[in-house]
Design a protein around this motif. Structure first.
Motif, PDB file in Angstrom:
ATOM      1  N   LEU A   1      12.468  57.172 -91.893  1.00  0.00           N
ATOM      2  CA  LEU A   1      13.514  56.191 -91.578  1.00  0.00           C
ATOM      3  C   LEU A   1      13.541  55.087 -92.630  1.00  0.00           C
ATOM      4  O   LEU A   1      14.605  54.665 -93.075  1.00  0.00           O
ATOM      5  CB  LEU A   1      13.255  55.558 -90.201  1.00  0.00           C
ATOM      6  N   GLN A   2      12.354  54.625 -93.022  1.00  0.00           N
ATOM      7  CA  GLN A   2      12.296  53.535 -94.003  1.00  0.00           C
ATOM      8  C   GLN A   2      12.844  53.988 -95.354  1.00  0.00           C
ATOM      9  O   GLN A   2      13.541  53.230 -96.036  1.00  0.00           O
ATOM     10  CB  GLN A   2      10.851  53.029 -94.138  1.00  0.00           C
ATOM     11  N   THR A   3      12.543  55.224 -95.717  1.00  0.00           N
ATOM     12  CA  THR A   3      13.091  55.755 -96.971  1.00  0.00           C
ATOM     13  C   THR A   3      14.616  55.785 -96.901  1.00  0.00           C
ATOM     14  O   THR A   3      15.317  55.413 -97.854  1.00  0.00           O
ATOM     15  CB  THR A   3      12.544  57.174 -97.235  1.00  0.00           C
ATOM     16  N   TRP A   4      15.131  56.211 -95.753  1.00  0.00           N
ATOM     17  CA  TRP A   4      16.596  56.215 -95.567  1.00  0.00           C
ATOM     18  C   TRP A   4      17.150  54.795 -95.678  1.00  0.00           C
ATOM     19  O   TRP A   4      18.148  54.554 -96.362  1.00  0.00           O
ATOM     20  CB  TRP A   4      16.946  56.825 -94.209  1.00  0.00           C
ATOM     21  N   ILE A   5      16.501  53.872 -95.033  1.00  0.00           N
ATOM     22  CA  ILE A   5      16.954  52.469 -95.082  1.00  0.00           C
ATOM     23  C   ILE A   5      16.962  51.967 -96.526  1.00  0.00           C
ATOM     24  O   ILE A   5      17.904  51.320 -96.966  1.00  0.00           O
ATOM     25  CB  ILE A   5      16.038  51.590 -94.191  1.00  0.00           C
ATOM     26  N   ASP A   6      15.917  52.293 -97.270  1.00  0.00           N
ATOM     27  CA  ASP A   6      15.802  51.792 -98.644  1.00  0.00           C
ATOM     28  C   ASP A   6      16.827  52.422 -99.578  1.00  0.00           C
ATOM     29  O   ASP A   6      17.284  51.788-100.528  1.00  0.00           O
ATOM     30  CB  ASP A   6      14.388  52.078 -99.185  1.00  0.00           C
ATOM     31  N   ARG A   7      17.190  53.662 -99.308  1.00  0.00           N
ATOM     32  CA  ARG A   7      18.044  54.371-100.254  1.00  0.00           C
ATOM     33  C   ARG A   7      19.520  54.343 -99.879  1.00  0.00           C
ATOM     34  O   ARG A   7      20.388  54.522-100.730  1.00  0.00           O
ATOM     35  CB  ARG A   7      17.589  55.832-100.376  1.00  0.00           C
ATOM     36  N   SER A   8      19.815  54.187 -98.601  1.00  0.00           N
ATOM     37  CA  SER A   8      21.214  54.247 -98.166  1.00  0.00           C
ATOM     38  C   SER A   8      21.854  52.871 -98.288  1.00  0.00           C
ATOM     39  O   SER A   8      21.206  51.842 -98.114  1.00  0.00           O
ATOM     40  CB  SER A   8      21.295  54.730 -96.723  1.00  0.00           C
ATOM     41  N   GLU A   9      23.144  52.873 -98.570  1.00  0.00           N
ATOM     42  CA  GLU A   9      23.842  51.600 -98.691  1.00  0.00           C
ATOM     43  C   GLU A   9      24.824  51.398 -97.557  1.00  0.00           C
ATOM     44  O   GLU A   9      25.734  50.573 -97.647  1.00  0.00           O
ATOM     45  CB  GLU A   9      24.566  51.538-100.041  1.00  0.00           C
ATOM     46  N   THR A  10      24.669  52.131 -96.478  1.00  0.00           N
ATOM     47  CA  THR A  10      25.599  51.987 -95.355  1.00  0.00           C
ATOM     48  C   THR A  10      25.218  50.771 -94.519  1.00  0.00           C
ATOM     49  O   THR A  10      24.059  50.326 -94.524  1.00  0.00           O
ATOM     50  CB  THR A  10      25.587  53.235 -94.462  1.00  0.00           C
ATOM     51  N   ILE A  11      26.179  50.270 -93.770  1.00  0.00           N
ATOM     52  CA  ILE A  11      25.919  49.087 -92.954  1.00  0.00           C
ATOM     53  C   ILE A  11      24.887  49.382 -91.850  1.00  0.00           C
ATOM     54  O   ILE A  11      23.997  48.545 -91.605  1.00  0.00           O
ATOM     55  CB  ILE A  11      27.237  48.486 -92.387  1.00  0.00           C
TER      56      ILE A  11
END
Lengths: 405, 80
Positions: free
Chosen positions: A187-197
């Protein structure tokens, strides 16, 4: 808990959230000692006579009335009414046929929540255009599908449109790839890499207020027949049950967190935060991806609408006794139950228990989640409280007020 | 009950409208219906501050008949 007569300082849930003409509102009052919340009172002014006015109508008139009254959940309400009245009349509805519009409505609701309500609650700008686009695509597909025929092509195209909207604005990756995330590191990797709201907001929650809204209220178990019959017994015994429903005598939380509590990413966030605002967000993200997969399955099944696993129906109907039926529908906000009693072709009694009543029970997930909330100032307190309320997604406007304990 | 309220548009620009029903007015976002042809005098169902669908006069009339029943039932319950 009773609500103090004077709610000292109140904040509208949205800029447009003027007091209701008829739909009522939720009023949340926090008793705050300057450091933490000592008491929480949750009160609803929503009209509970809406179900009662169906009494005396013929079955077709009652079924025609329901979609006129309900807005964002009209398909869930319509399906619950059709299921309950069909079961009561011993003319069972096709649950699979009822389920597709309910699932599509839930997808719209999740897009609305994740892109409009959640950002606004956290002080960001809403992202409305994709929600409007999804709404248009779903309406166009419904018009083109013409009932059960010619459904496959439209459904496949619609699923593809919704998946692309979700990829661009929510996941930043295919929804199936997001659904495969299974721990906090993922999840943290997704948070760090994604630019969605949603990635931005979830990152902010996990970083700054991971325990916000954590309650000790259990998630609602699967709504199987025995449990639903027990709920209906309570509805019949107590006319006020619908105002503050309970499961086996205790409040429970309904909605995405309850349904997705076994998903690995949700399990991981529960282990860190409990049943918190962040957990509800992850559960919604997981469930939206699950529903998109379900639409894909339906589109690939030669026109067969989604019916999911046998133990995971979104629309159920049971005949309780001759002339008496129950319709139980899962919606984005949670379990919706209709009970219909028919006599001589007319509705003799009608009751509805809506999802908002479970989650905004006076001693339910919101009240327990706000009790003990800490903040070093009233502005911060109100902001956090509004985020916690919005995470449980009430279907009416709400106000939060603060008084000093 | 998450009721949607039929309201008449009395003023609008591209994104917002002033809507009224039963003498009550409210600011409503039109963003969810931005590609639908709307004009003052049209009726929309309003929920949570957004216009969520256009309604015909007949639909709105039928809905308000039921709402009047609901209001009367609520008043009667409150008076007891």
């Amino acid at each position: 808990m009773s609500l103090p007569e004077a709610v000292r300082r109140e904040s509208p849930s949205t800029a447009a959230g003027a007091p209701g003409v008829i739909e009522g509102e939720l009023i949340v009052h926090l008793s705050w000692d300057g450091c933490r919340v000592r008491r929480v009172a949750v009160r609803s002014t929503r009209p509970f006579a809406a179900a009662r006015v169906l009494t005396g109508k013929t079955s077709p008139a009652a079924l025609a009335a329901v979609p006129l009254l309900f807005g964002i959940c009209r398909h869930a309400q319509g399906a619950a009414a059709a299921a309950a009245i069909g079961a009561a009349a011993n003319v069972p509805e096709n649950m699979t046929r009822l389920e597709l519009p309910v699932v599509l409505e839930a997808v719209q609701q999740y897009l609305w929540h994740l892109l409009i309500d959640w950002p606004e609650a956290m002080g960001r700008e809403a992202v409305v255009a994709p929600v409007a686009a999804a709404r248009r695509s779903i309406a166009a597909a419904a018009r083109a599908a013409d009932g059960a025929t010619a459904r496959t092509a439209e459904l496949r195209e619609l699923r593809s449109t919704l998946e692309e909207l979700a990829r661009q604005t929510i996941y930043g990756m295919p929804s199936a790839a997001w659904l495969a995330l299974e721990d906090l590191r993922g999840l943290q990797t997704w948070i760090d890499r994604s630019e969605t709201i949603p990635a931005l907001l979830l990152g902010e929650l996990l970083r700054e207020t991971p325990m916000l809204g954590t309650s000790d209220i259990a998630p609602m178990p699967r709504a199987r027949r025995e449990a639903l019959c027990s709920i209906v017994s309570a509805m019949k015994r107590d006319p006020d049950f619908a105002r503050a429903p309970s499961w086996g005598g205790a409040p429970v939380e309904t909605g995405a967190l309850a349904r997705m509590q076994a998903h690995p990413a949700v399990v991981a966030v529960i282990a860190r935060c409990g049943n918190a605002v962040a957990t509800r967000a992850v559960a919604r993200l997981a469930e939206l991806a699950t529903l998109l997969a379900r639409l894909g399955d339906a589109a690939d099944a030669s026109g067969t609408p989604p019916d999911g696993a046998p133990d995971d129906p979104w629309v159920q109907a049971f005949e309780l006794a001759p002339g008496e039926g129950i319709g139980a529908v899962q919606s984005a906000r949670g379990l919706l139950v209709h009970r219909a009693l028919l006599a001589d072709g007319r509705v003799a009694d009608y009751q509805i228990v809506a999802p908002t009543e479970w989650n905004f029970h006076p001693d339910g997930p919101l009240a327990r989640g706000l009790a003990g909330l800490e903040a070093d100032g009233e502005v911060t307190l109100l902001r956090r409280a509004r985020i916690a309320v919005q995470a449980l997604d009430p279907c009416v406007p709400f106000r939060v007020g603060v008084g000093h304990a | 009950m998450c009721l949607g309220i039929p309201m008449k548009i009395v003023w609008m620009d591209r994104y917002r409208a002033r809507c009224e029903a039963k003498g009550a007015g409210r600011e409503v976002s039109l963003l969810l219906l931005e590609h639908e042809p709307l004009a003052p005098g049209d009726i929309v169902m309003v929920q949570l501050g957004y216009a969520i669908r256009k309604m015909s006069e007949e639909e709105a009339h039928a809905a308000w008949e039921i709402y009047d029943e609901i209001l009367a039932a609520e008043d009667a319950a409150g008076a007891r």
